[in-house]
Scaffold this motif. Sequence first.
Motif, PDB file in Angstrom:
ATOM      1  N   ARG A 159       0.831  -1.204   0.000  1.00  0.00           N
ATOM      2  CA  ARG A 159       0.000   0.000   0.000  1.00  0.00           C
ATOM      3  C   ARG A 159       0.868   1.258   0.000  1.00  0.00           C
ATOM      4  O   ARG A 159       0.511   2.268  -0.610  1.00  0.00           O
ATOM      5  CB  ARG A 159      -0.933   0.006   1.207  1.00  0.00           C
ATOM      6  CG  ARG A 159      -1.982   1.106   1.111  1.00  0.00           C
ATOM      7  CD  ARG A 159      -3.052   0.984   2.167  1.00  0.00           C
ATOM      8  NE  ARG A 159      -4.128   1.924   1.922  1.00  0.00           N
ATOM      9  CZ  ARG A 159      -5.198   2.039   2.696  1.00  0.00           C
ATOM     10  NH1 ARG A 159      -5.338   1.257   3.757  1.00  0.00           N
ATOM     11  NH2 ARG A 159      -6.141   2.920   2.414  1.00  0.00           N
ATOM     12  N   ASP A 160       2.013   1.199   0.673  1.00  0.00           N
ATOM     13  CA  ASP A 160       2.945   2.332   0.637  1.00  0.00           C
ATOM     14  C   ASP A 160       3.339   2.642  -0.807  1.00  0.00           C
ATOM     15  O   ASP A 160       3.275   3.792  -1.256  1.00  0.00           O
ATOM     16  CB  ASP A 160       4.216   2.016   1.436  1.00  0.00           C
ATOM     17  CG  ASP A 160       3.957   1.761   2.910  1.00  0.00           C
ATOM     18  OD1 ASP A 160       2.937   2.248   3.431  1.00  0.00           O
ATOM     19  OD2 ASP A 160       4.781   1.069   3.531  1.00  0.00           O
ATOM     20  N   LEU A 161       3.762   1.607  -1.518  1.00  0.00           N
ATOM     21  CA  LEU A 161       4.171   1.774  -2.915  1.00  0.00           C
ATOM     22  C   LEU A 161       3.008   2.283  -3.756  1.00  0.00           C
ATOM     23  O   LEU A 161       3.178   3.178  -4.599  1.00  0.00           O
ATOM     24  CB  LEU A 161       4.686   0.441  -3.463  1.00  0.00           C
ATOM     25  CG  LEU A 161       5.079   0.398  -4.939  1.00  0.00           C
ATOM     26  CD1 LEU A 161       6.169   1.418  -5.255  1.00  0.00           C
ATOM     27  CD2 LEU A 161       5.532  -1.016  -5.330  1.00  0.00           C
ATOM     28  N   ALA A 162       1.817   1.740  -3.522  1.00  0.00           N
ATOM     29  CA  ALA A 162       0.630   2.163  -4.270  1.00  0.00           C
ATOM     30  C   ALA A 162       0.355   3.651  -4.060  1.00  0.00           C
ATOM     31  O   ALA A 162       0.011   4.375  -5.004  1.00  0.00           O
ATOM     32  CB  ALA A 162      -0.581   1.333  -3.846  1.00  0.00           C
ATOM     33  N   ARG A 163       0.500   4.126  -2.842  1.00  0.00           N
ATOM     34  CA  ARG A 163       0.227   5.535  -2.542  1.00  0.00           C
ATOM     35  C   ARG A 163       1.195   6.459  -3.270  1.00  0.00           C
ATOM     36  O   ARG A 163       0.787   7.481  -3.833  1.00  0.00           O
ATOM     37  CB  ARG A 163       0.314   5.770  -1.029  1.00  0.00           C
ATOM     38  CG  ARG A 163      -0.898   5.276  -0.268  1.00  0.00           C
ATOM     39  CD  ARG A 163      -0.671   5.345   1.219  1.00  0.00           C
ATOM     40  NE  ARG A 163      -1.897   5.089   1.971  1.00  0.00           N
ATOM     41  CZ  ARG A 163      -1.933   4.731   3.241  1.00  0.00           C
ATOM     42  NH1 ARG A 163      -0.802   4.594   3.916  1.00  0.00           N
ATOM     43  NH2 ARG A 163      -3.080   4.517   3.855  1.00  0.00           N
ATOM     44  N   PHE A 164       2.468   6.113  -3.258  1.00  0.00           N
ATOM     45  CA  PHE A 164       3.453   6.946  -3.950  1.00  0.00           C
ATOM     46  C   PHE A 164       3.180   6.974  -5.453  1.00  0.00           C
ATOM     47  O   PHE A 164       3.193   8.043  -6.079  1.00  0.00           O
ATOM     48  CB  PHE A 164       4.869   6.425  -3.681  1.00  0.00           C
ATOM     49  CG  PHE A 164       5.484   6.937  -2.409  1.00  0.00           C
ATOM     50  CD1 PHE A 164       6.141   8.151  -2.385  1.00  0.00           C
ATOM     51  CD2 PHE A 164       5.399   6.204  -1.239  1.00  0.00           C
ATOM     52  CE1 PHE A 164       6.716   8.634  -1.211  1.00  0.00           C
ATOM     53  CE2 PHE A 164       5.969   6.665  -0.058  1.00  0.00           C
ATOM     54  CZ  PHE A 164       6.626   7.888  -0.042  1.00  0.00           C
ATOM     55  N   VAL A 165       2.955   5.805  -6.036  1.00  0.00           N
ATOM     56  CA  VAL A 165       2.742   5.725  -7.482  1.00  0.00           C
ATOM     57  C   VAL A 165       1.447   6.424  -7.875  1.00  0.00           C
ATOM     58  O   VAL A 165       1.407   7.191  -8.845  1.00  0.00           O
ATOM     59  CB  VAL A 165       2.739   4.255  -7.944  1.00  0.00           C
ATOM     60  CG1 VAL A 165       2.228   4.139  -9.376  1.00  0.00           C
ATOM     61  CG2 VAL A 165       4.141   3.667  -7.839  1.00  0.00           C
ATOM     62  N   GLN A 166       0.380   6.198  -7.122  1.00  0.00           N
ATOM     63  CA  GLN A 166      -0.903   6.808  -7.450  1.00  0.00           C
ATOM     64  C   GLN A 166      -0.829   8.332  -7.391  1.00  0.00           C
ATOM     65  O   GLN A 166      -1.316   9.029  -8.282  1.00  0.00           O
ATOM     66  CB  GLN A 166      -1.989   6.299  -6.496  1.00  0.00           C
ATOM     67  CG  GLN A 166      -3.330   7.007  -6.611  1.00  0.00           C
ATOM     68  CD  GLN A 166      -3.961   6.876  -7.980  1.00  0.00           C
ATOM     69  OE1 GLN A 166      -3.748   5.892  -8.676  1.00  0.00           O
ATOM     70  NE2 GLN A 166      -4.749   7.867  -8.378  1.00  0.00           N
ATOM     71  N   ARG A 167      -0.208   8.849  -6.353  1.00  0.00           N
ATOM     72  CA  ARG A 167      -0.121  10.306  -6.205  1.00  0.00           C
ATOM     73  C   ARG A 167       0.609  10.945  -7.376  1.00  0.00           C
ATOM     74  O   ARG A 167       0.137  11.928  -7.964  1.00  0.00           O
ATOM     75  CB  ARG A 167       0.606  10.646  -4.899  1.00  0.00           C
ATOM     76  CG  ARG A 167       0.735  12.141  -4.641  1.00  0.00           C
ATOM     77  CD  ARG A 167       1.557  12.413  -3.403  1.00  0.00           C
ATOM     78  NE  ARG A 167       2.922  11.928  -3.540  1.00  0.00           N
ATOM     79  CZ  ARG A 167       3.832  11.994  -2.570  1.00  0.00           C
ATOM     80  NH1 ARG A 167       3.504  12.483  -1.395  1.00  0.00           N
ATOM     81  NH2 ARG A 167       5.056  11.545  -2.763  1.00  0.00           N
ATOM     82  N   ASP A 168       1.747  10.375  -7.755  1.00  0.00           N
ATOM     83  CA  ASP A 168       2.542  11.001  -8.809  1.00  0.00           C
ATOM     84  C   ASP A 168       1.979  10.732 -10.197  1.00  0.00           C
ATOM     85  O   ASP A 168       2.102  11.573 -11.088  1.00  0.00           O
ATOM     86  CB  ASP A 168       3.993  10.535  -8.701  1.00  0.00           C
ATOM     87  CG  ASP A 168       4.736  11.264  -7.599  1.00  0.00           C
ATOM     88  OD1 ASP A 168       5.685  11.995  -7.901  1.00  0.00           O
ATOM     89  OD2 ASP A 168       4.343  11.130  -6.431  1.00  0.00           O
ATOM     90  N   MET A 169       1.350   9.575 -10.388  1.00  0.00           N
ATOM     91  CA  MET A 169       0.698   9.306 -11.671  1.00  0.00           C
ATOM     92  C   MET A 169      -0.466  10.274 -11.880  1.00  0.00           C
ATOM     93  O   MET A 169      -0.630  10.845 -12.967  1.00  0.00           O
ATOM     94  CB  MET A 169       0.197   7.862 -11.722  1.00  0.00           C
ATOM     95  CG  MET A 169      -0.565   7.515 -12.996  1.00  0.00           C
ATOM     96  SD  MET A 169      -1.068   5.776 -13.091  1.00  0.00           S
ATOM     97  CE  MET A 169      -2.225   5.677 -11.712  1.00  0.00           C
ATOM     98  N   ALA A 170      -1.285  10.459 -10.845  1.00  0.00           N
ATOM     99  CA  ALA A 170      -2.420  11.378 -10.946  1.00  0.00           C
ATOM    100  C   ALA A 170      -1.944  12.803 -11.206  1.00  0.00           C
ATOM    101  O   ALA A 170      -2.542  13.545 -11.992  1.00  0.00           O
ATOM    102  CB  ALA A 170      -3.253  11.319  -9.666  1.00  0.00           C
ATOM    103  N   TYR A 171      -0.848  13.180 -10.559  1.00  0.00           N
ATOM    104  CA  TYR A 171      -0.276  14.516 -10.764  1.00  0.00           C
ATOM    105  C   TYR A 171       0.171  14.701 -12.214  1.00  0.00           C
ATOM    106  O   TYR A 171      -0.153  15.701 -12.862  1.00  0.00           O
ATOM    107  CB  TYR A 171       0.904  14.731  -9.817  1.00  0.00           C
ATOM    108  CG  TYR A 171       1.914  15.734 -10.320  1.00  0.00           C
ATOM    109  CD1 TYR A 171       1.673  17.099 -10.227  1.00  0.00           C
ATOM    110  CD2 TYR A 171       3.107  15.314 -10.921  1.00  0.00           C
ATOM    111  CE1 TYR A 171       2.593  18.023 -10.717  1.00  0.00           C
ATOM    112  CE2 TYR A 171       4.027  16.219 -11.410  1.00  0.00           C
ATOM    113  CZ  TYR A 171       3.764  17.574 -11.305  1.00  0.00           C
ATOM    114  OH  TYR A 171       4.662  18.478 -11.797  1.00  0.00           O
ATOM    115  N   ALA A 172       0.911  13.732 -12.730  1.00  0.00           N
ATOM    116  CA  ALA A 172       1.458  13.854 -14.081  1.00  0.00           C
ATOM    117  C   ALA A 172       0.358  13.865 -15.136  1.00  0.00           C
ATOM    118  O   ALA A 172       0.409  14.630 -16.099  1.00  0.00           O
ATOM    119  CB  ALA A 172       2.438  12.714 -14.357  1.00  0.00           C
TER     120      ALA A 172
END
Length: 341
Positions: A159-172
Amino acid sequence: MRLFLLLLFAALFFAGCSSSVYYEFPVDLKNSELKAGFLKKYSPYLNGKKIFVDPGHGGGDRRSVGINKLTTEADANLRVALALRNFLLEAGAVVFMSRDKDATVDLKERSYMANKSGADVFISIHHNAPGGDKDYWTNYTSTYYHAKETDYEYEPNERDLARFVQRDMAYAMRNSGGLGSFDGTYSDYWIYPGNGFSVLRVTEIPSILVECGFFTNAHEEARISDEKFNKIQAWGIFRGIARYFAAGIPEVKPVNEKSFYAAGDVKLKYSLIDSAGIDQSKIRVLFDSLDVVGVQFNNRNNELTVDLPSVKEGEYELKIIAANKYGNHNFPYKKKIKIIH
């Protein structure tokens, strides 16, 4: 005539602007100096890390097609995955892929390849579709991890990894997560209750699955059919992976490990190592899926002591969960404990 020319000019103007309306490059990707700065800052955390990238579907599985038939999901997944591979390689990571062309790869084979690769993490790339056949408006990003917090299978580091990836993917992408989740991350049980996605359930290394928008939405399909936008999607995922590793991952190392222990009171010791420091409140130890009460942590020498009273003969599984002060959890630590008379 003048009116005709004005209308023609307006039509050409808006047509020329249309390509810049539906997406924009993140500044740290568009600007070469900022990109170089990002790579310089985060490459030390990615250098040598082994990442398994899994472009979903492909080959004989090409049934998911965009609403205007501009692209198939399988092709979009592959384009994003290849762009992600390039960013990771540029940062010094080692990359494995389940496929690097249009090919059929069975779901279990993807997990088997990942488990044998020795990779640190597994990232499965997908694009989404709604449950309703005539739902053409739904569009958001999401990232999935396996199981729920109440399940023994749940690994908080995923879930940690998911949170980092989701946040930056949504931003980009400029496409936020769905309203079904506060941060855009979901348990895969949300889709398949009690079972989850095969590639997350069967893959033994830390794993997530990203849904990079809905190809059934005409606006989003136009974006994901464009290779330049696929690069933006990949950049967001790459940013998330980089920032995840930069936040640190606690290590669990045994201090007095033995091949077996005598029945009765058992005392085990482990070192919890992280440069940011260990968050003592997040330490959890399970013995055959039950929480252990006798747990003590010495923050001066980072030593964890686990007291197991009156343990009978048999084989048990010990699971240790710890987090650093940035909130990142350790990779799964499970150990078989053999007790004899």
